[in-house]
Design a protein around this motif. Structure first.
Motif, PDB file in Angstrom:
ATOM      1  N   GLN A  94     -53.549  26.015  -4.275  1.00  0.00           N
ATOM      2  CA  GLN A  94     -54.259  25.070  -3.710  1.00  0.00           C
ATOM      3  C   GLN A  94     -53.586  24.785  -2.324  1.00  0.00           C
ATOM      4  OE1 GLN A  94     -54.002  22.314  -6.882  1.00  0.00           O
ATOM      5  NE2 GLN A  94     -56.113  22.139  -7.107  1.00  0.00           N
ATOM      6  N   HIS A 106     -54.370  27.121   0.232  1.00  0.00           N
ATOM      7  CA  HIS A 106     -55.781  26.870   0.652  1.00  0.00           C
ATOM      8  C   HIS A 106     -55.924  25.705   1.765  1.00  0.00           C
ATOM      9  CE1 HIS A 106     -60.056  27.079   0.367  1.00  0.00           C
ATOM     10  NE2 HIS A 106     -60.053  25.722   0.433  1.00  0.00           N
ATOM     11  N   TYR A 107     -55.185  24.760   1.456  1.00  0.00           N
ATOM     12  CA  TYR A 107     -55.151  23.407   2.204  1.00  0.00           C
ATOM     13  C   TYR A 107     -54.448  23.971   3.411  1.00  0.00           C
ATOM     14  CZ  TYR A 107     -52.848  19.309   4.307  1.00  0.00           C
ATOM     15  OH  TYR A 107     -52.581  18.346   5.043  1.00  0.00           O
ATOM     16  N   GLU A 112     -57.028  25.942   5.431  1.00  0.00           N
ATOM     17  CA  GLU A 112     -58.051  24.829   5.977  1.00  0.00           C
ATOM     18  C   GLU A 112     -57.700  24.155   7.013  1.00  0.00           C
ATOM     19  OE1 GLU A 112     -59.462  22.691   2.789  1.00  0.00           O
ATOM     20  OE2 GLU A 112     -61.054  24.064   2.253  1.00  0.00           O
ATOM     21  N   GLN A 113     -56.520  23.726   7.093  1.00  0.00           N
ATOM     22  CA  GLN A 113     -55.831  22.643   8.194  1.00  0.00           C
ATOM     23  C   GLN A 113     -55.436  23.565   9.313  1.00  0.00           C
ATOM     24  OE1 GLN A 113     -56.151  19.343   8.198  1.00  0.00           O
ATOM     25  NE2 GLN A 113     -57.339  19.859   6.369  1.00  0.00           N
TER      26      GLN A 113
END
Length: 179
Positions: free
Chosen positions: A21, A24-25, A28-29
């Motif tokens: 997770q 993934h964060y 995305e950031q």
């Protein structure tokens, strides 16, 4: 990082689903690596108002959503802000819909006073949401406060002056070491 900082490396163990997770964060950031993302998360955590001392000078925002149809609520909120005028830099008022307004108040001052203002706002009937967010801690002012308390052993000369209402409309208190 403008200046080269000393870095300390350490290992952190994550459960596999959590690190997935987190990765993934990070993606995305737009972070380049886990270290950058982790440093930002730590900085954000250390700026939580609950982790700071009440006597620290900070800057940030108070965000609130309220029902402007509640009797006298807009007037009461304005009075609270006028009472705290020395800590309020600016505010923005947005009409969300027929009943609700969003206000963002930019603040800078003593965290204890800002916490008190936030608490006074959030307990008003009709305030649906209120949050104090700190985005800056004035470390230099903390040092000046320690010096004004005589902790460095130097005598302190205190200067008070008032600016005319045309300039600022409020007074300042300065401390100067007389080394």
């Amino acid at each position: 990082m403008a200046d080269k900082e000393d870095l300390t490396r350490f290992g952190v163990a994550f459960p596999t689903p959590l690190i997935e997770q987190f990765d993934h964060y990070i993606e995305e950031q737009g972070y380049k690596n886990r270290s950058e993302a982790f440093r930002d998360l730590v900085r954000k955590t250390l700026l939580q108002p609950s982790t700071l001392q009440s006597d620290q000078d900070v800057a940030g925002t108070i965000v609130m959503v309220y029902d402007h149809h509640i009797s006298d609520l807009p007037i009461r909120l304005m009075e609270l802000q006028h009472e705290a005028h020395h800590d309020i830099i600016s505010n923005m008022h947005v009409h969300l819909n027929h009943d609700q307004c969003l206000e963002v108040i930019a603040v800078r001052g003593n965290l204890g006073r800002l916490r008190h203002l936030h608490q006074q706002i959030q307990v008003q009937k009709g305030v649906l949401y209120a949050e104090l967010s700190v985005t800056y801690v004035d470390e230099l002012n903390k040092l000046a406060h320690a010096q004004s308390s005589g902790q460095d052993g130097n005598p302190i000369q205190s200067l008070d002056h008032n600016h005319s209402a045309g300039q600022h409309g409020h007074s300042h208190h300065h401390h100067r070491s007389t080394e």
